[in-house]
Design an enzyme around this catalytic site. Structure first.
Site, short mmCIF file in Angstrom:
data_model
loop_
_atom_site.label_atom_id
_atom_site.label_comp_id
_atom_site.label_asym_id
_atom_site.label_seq_id
_atom_site.Cartn_x
_atom_site.Cartn_y
_atom_site.Cartn_z
N ARG A 144 -1.22 25.42 0.51
CA ARG A 144 -0.95 26.11 1.78
C ARG A 144 0.48 26.62 1.88
NH1 ARG A 144 -4.78 23.84 6.02
NH2 ARG A 144 -3.42 24.87 7.50
N TYR A 147 1.68 30.24 2.67
CA TYR A 147 1.76 30.68 4.07
C TYR A 147 2.90 29.96 4.80
CZ TYR A 147 0.21 31.78 8.83
OH TYR A 147 0.13 32.22 10.13
N LYS A 151 6.33 31.72 6.30
CA LYS A 151 6.65 31.80 7.72
C LYS A 151 7.98 31.10 8.03
CE LYS A 151 4.06 33.76 9.98
NZ LYS A 151 3.77 35.21 10.10
N ASN A 192 -15.91 30.46 12.65
CA ASN A 192 -16.82 29.78 11.75
C ASN A 192 -17.97 29.13 12.52
OD1 ASN A 192 -16.78 29.67 9.01
ND2 ASN A 192 -16.09 27.54 8.93
N THR A 212 -7.61 16.84 15.10
CA THR A 212 -7.58 17.58 16.36
C THR A 212 -6.89 18.94 16.20
OG1 THR A 212 -5.47 16.64 17.05
CG2 THR A 212 -7.46 15.44 17.70
N1 LIG Z 1 -4.27 33.99 14.85
C1 LIG Z 1 -3.62 32.85 14.95
O1 LIG Z 1 -4.15 31.85 15.45
C2 LIG Z 1 -2.20 32.76 14.43
C3 LIG Z 1 -1.58 31.51 14.45
C4 LIG Z 1 -0.27 31.40 14.01
C5 LIG Z 1 0.42 32.54 13.59
N2 LIG Z 1 -0.20 33.73 13.57
C6 LIG Z 1 0.59 34.90 13.09
O2 LIG Z 1 0.29 36.05 13.84
C7 LIG Z 1 0.30 37.21 13.00
C8 LIG Z 1 -1.01 37.95 13.13
O3 LIG Z 1 -2.09 37.08 12.81
P1 LIG Z 1 -3.61 37.54 12.99
O4 LIG Z 1 -4.39 36.34 13.32
O5 LIG Z 1 -3.67 38.73 13.85
O6 LIG Z 1 -3.96 37.92 11.47
P2 LIG Z 1 -4.71 39.21 10.89
O7 LIG Z 1 -4.96 38.95 9.44
O8 LIG Z 1 -5.86 39.55 11.76
O9 LIG Z 1 -3.61 40.34 11.06
C9 LIG Z 1 -2.56 40.51 10.15
C10 LIG Z 1 -2.43 42.01 9.88
O10 LIG Z 1 -1.33 42.24 8.99
C11 LIG Z 1 -1.72 43.28 8.09
N3 LIG Z 1 -0.88 43.19 6.89
C12 LIG Z 1 -0.79 42.18 6.00
N4 LIG Z 1 0.10 42.48 5.03
C13 LIG Z 1 0.59 43.72 5.32
C14 LIG Z 1 1.54 44.58 4.71
N5 LIG Z 1 2.17 44.24 3.57
N6 LIG Z 1 1.80 45.78 5.28
C15 LIG Z 1 1.17 46.16 6.43
N7 LIG Z 1 0.27 45.38 7.06
C16 LIG Z 1 -0.02 44.17 6.52
C17 LIG Z 1 -3.20 42.98 7.81
O11 LIG Z 1 -3.91 44.09 7.27
C18 LIG Z 1 -3.67 42.58 9.20
O12 LIG Z 1 -4.15 43.70 9.94
C19 LIG Z 1 0.60 36.71 11.59
O13 LIG Z 1 1.98 36.90 11.34
C20 LIG Z 1 0.27 35.24 11.65
O14 LIG Z 1 1.04 34.51 10.74
C21 LIG Z 1 -1.50 33.87 13.97
#
Ligand SMILES: NC(=O)c1ccc[n+]([C@@H]2O[C@H](COP(=O)([O-])OP(=O)(O)OC[C@H]3O[C@@H](n4cnc5c(N)ncnc54)[C@H](O)[C@@H]3O)[C@@H](O)[C@H]2O)c1
Length: 319
Positions: A144, A147, A151, A192, A212
């Site tokens: 993991r 990621y 971040k 899921n 959890t």
């Molecule tokens: N969804 C959650 O619960 C969650 C939790 C913690 C953090 N985040 C953060 O929020 C952000 C968005 O997450 P999400 O759930 O919408 O994910 P997602 O995968 O739906 O969206 C990420 C987007 O980034 C784009 N992307 C990836 N690499 C790229 C690049 N090199 N150039 C241009 N575009 C690129 C992908 O095509 C995608 O559309 C991320 O940074 C993620 O780490 C999300």
């Protein structure tokens, strides 16, 4: 007339697309960029005819420039475990190289900057619930880590641009968020379970299901982002729902909301899967007057139509 122009990276993703909606609602014009690695243009289809909205398909790991902007919202990064395991190197790259490019734009145009970080910065936490002051318990070389460390580096880089280049930055640590426009097969708990329940398949629970998670509905999460974007806070802020559920309890709620007769099937726990995760949101409450309003059952009901469509019409599936 738009008051300001905002750049959103990762705009075709789950959170990025909802953020675009919110920013347009706030009066911004939006330039949305995405390379469609894990996102879908369908998530932005409804904005196609909005004259204040512009989409550019590009890879932010390559230098890019979209002209003058007033705010940079950096959301590009594969976010689901399935995606970042498949795209491990690209995840590290967008968290590092891509984040440099997004910060360089903010620096060049004197724009404010907002980065989407994550509760994964806390790793498998030894402190519970997690406050922003906790430094985390992350395995830097485990599967993991592509990621988690991407971040964490993104946060370090953001703080460096703030300290050395005086960029006006904000860092949000996002906890599990769910809602419409999530990919159906992205390995996260809610899609899921919803997919399996709606299709009448067994719900897969890893381990004994006693680990959890706390789940935040997307509109609450986005409200937190907008509030933080308007604040002057540079240090990380948790935005997430502090109500904790065991995975087993979540599975039962999904069965109830979908009316499904599916059973639960147990599988071994993946490596480094955090046992508990729950935000301490005291800071967001005090600083931003923010707290989530939508409980799990209501949020699942609000997402049901989307997941039904995705499960049966095969929308929302990965390419
Ligand atoms: N969804 C959650 O619960 C969650 C939790 C913690 C953090 N985040 C953060 O929020 C952000 C968005 O997450 P999400 O759930 O919408 O994910 P997602 O995968 O739906 O969206 C990420 C987007 O980034 C784009 N992307 C990836 N690499 C790229 C690049 N090199 N150039 C241009 N575009 C690129 C992908 O095509 C995608 O559309 C991320 O940074 C993620 O780490 C999300």
């Amino acid at each position: 007339m738009s008051k300001s122009r905002a750049l959103v990276t990762g705009a075709a993703g789950f959170l990025g697309s909802h953020l675009c909606d919110a920013l347009l609602g706030e009066g911004y014009s939006v330039v949305a960029v995405d390379n469609l690695l894990t996102g879908r243009q369908a998530n932005l289809e409804h904005l196609r005819n909005d004259s204040r909205f512009e989409f550019r398909q590009l890879d932010i790991n390559q230098p890019f420039d979209v002209g003058k902007v007033d705010y940079v919202f950096h959301f590009a990064c594969p976010a689901s475990p399935v995606d970042y395991m498949v795209h491990g190197i690209l995840t590290l790259k967008v968290g590092s190289v891509g984040t440099f490019h997004a910060l360089d734009i903010a620096h060049k145009y004197g724009a404010k900057y907002f980065i989407s970080s994550t509760s994964e910065c806390y790793g498998d936490p030894l402190e519970h619930p997690q406050k922003e002051t906790y430094w985390g318990n992350v395995n830097p070389i485990g599967p993991r880590s592509v990621y988690d460390e991407a971040k964490r580096f993104g946060e370090a880089l953001t703080m460096a641009y703030h300290r050395y280049h005086k960029v006006d930055t904000r860092i949000v640590r996002i906890f599990n968020t769910y809602g419409p426009r999530m990919q159906l097969n992205d390995g996260r708990v809610v899609p899921n379970f919803m997919k399996q329940a709606l299709r009448g398949e067994d719900l897969t629970v890893y381990g004994d299901g006693s680990q959890t998670r706390s789940f935040c509905y997307v509109s609450d999460e986005i409200d937190g982002f907008i509030r933080l974007s308007k604040s002057d806070e540079h240090l990380p802020t948790n935005i997430g729902n502090p109500t904790e559920f065991t995975i087993l309890e979540c599975a039962r709620r999904v069965l109830a909301v979908t009316g499904s007769k599916s059973s639960i099937r147990y599988e071994p726990l993946p490596q480094d899967d955090p046992k508990q995760r729950r935000p301490d949101i005291t800071k967001a409450k005090t600083l931003l007057g923010w707290e989530p309003k939508i409980d799990l059952e209501t949020g699942l009901k609000m997402s049901l139509e989307y997941f039904k469509k995705a499960a049966f019409e095969d929308q929302g599936t990965r390419k």
